[in-house]
Design an enzyme around this catalytic site. Structure first.
Site, mmCIF file in Angstrom:
data_model
loop_
_atom_site.group_PDB
_atom_site.id
_atom_site.type_symbol
_atom_site.label_atom_id
_atom_site.label_comp_id
_atom_site.label_asym_id
_atom_site.label_seq_id
_atom_site.Cartn_x
_atom_site.Cartn_y
_atom_site.Cartn_z
ATOM 1 N N ARG A 2 -11.723 64.931 -3.851
ATOM 2 C CA ARG A 2 -11.373 63.615 -4.403
ATOM 3 C C ARG A 2 -10.221 63.801 -5.362
ATOM 4 N NH1 ARG A 2 -16.034 59.509 -5.257
ATOM 5 N NH2 ARG A 2 -14.123 58.466 -5.760
ATOM 6 N N GLU A 10 -12.727 54.802 0.611
ATOM 7 C CA GLU A 10 -13.245 55.808 1.527
ATOM 8 C C GLU A 10 -13.313 55.254 2.941
ATOM 9 O OE1 GLU A 10 -16.618 57.965 0.125
ATOM 10 O OE2 GLU A 10 -16.011 57.758 -1.965
ATOM 11 N N ARG A 44 -18.279 67.507 -4.121
ATOM 12 C CA ARG A 44 -16.863 67.527 -3.755
ATOM 13 C C ARG A 44 -16.013 67.886 -4.970
ATOM 14 N NH1 ARG A 44 -16.810 61.608 -1.007
ATOM 15 N NH2 ARG A 44 -17.752 61.226 -3.034
#
Length: 82
Positions: A2, A10, A44
């Site tokens: 990200r 997204e 992430r």
């Protein structure tokens, strides 16, 4: 992955495909460097992405592109005045 400081749409969200195309056009086939700033709750990496011999910042490019789009909608669409 990200982008730090960017609430990017997204997959499946409005403008998600546009955001993906923007990123692909900027960095596809290039060597990138990621300065990790954090990890989100899904594991992430959150970071700043550098490309073109780390002189270009993908995070800043997104901000600029969104700013131009907002200007076009608000001013050219007569919702605001300069």
């Amino acid at each position: 992955m990200r982008l730090h400081g960017i609430d990017c749409p997204e997959k499946g969200q409005p403008f998600g495909q546009v955001a993906k195309q923007f990123a692909n056009k900027a960095i596809y086939g290039k060597t990138v460097k990621v300065d990790s700033t954090d990890t989100d709750r899904y594991g992430r990496t959150i970071g700043i992405v550098w490309y073109d011999e780390p002189t270009q910042n993908l995070n800043e490019a997104f901000c600029f592109a969104v700013g131009v789009a907002v200007y076009a909608v608000m001013v050219l669409g007569f919702f605001a005045a300069v």
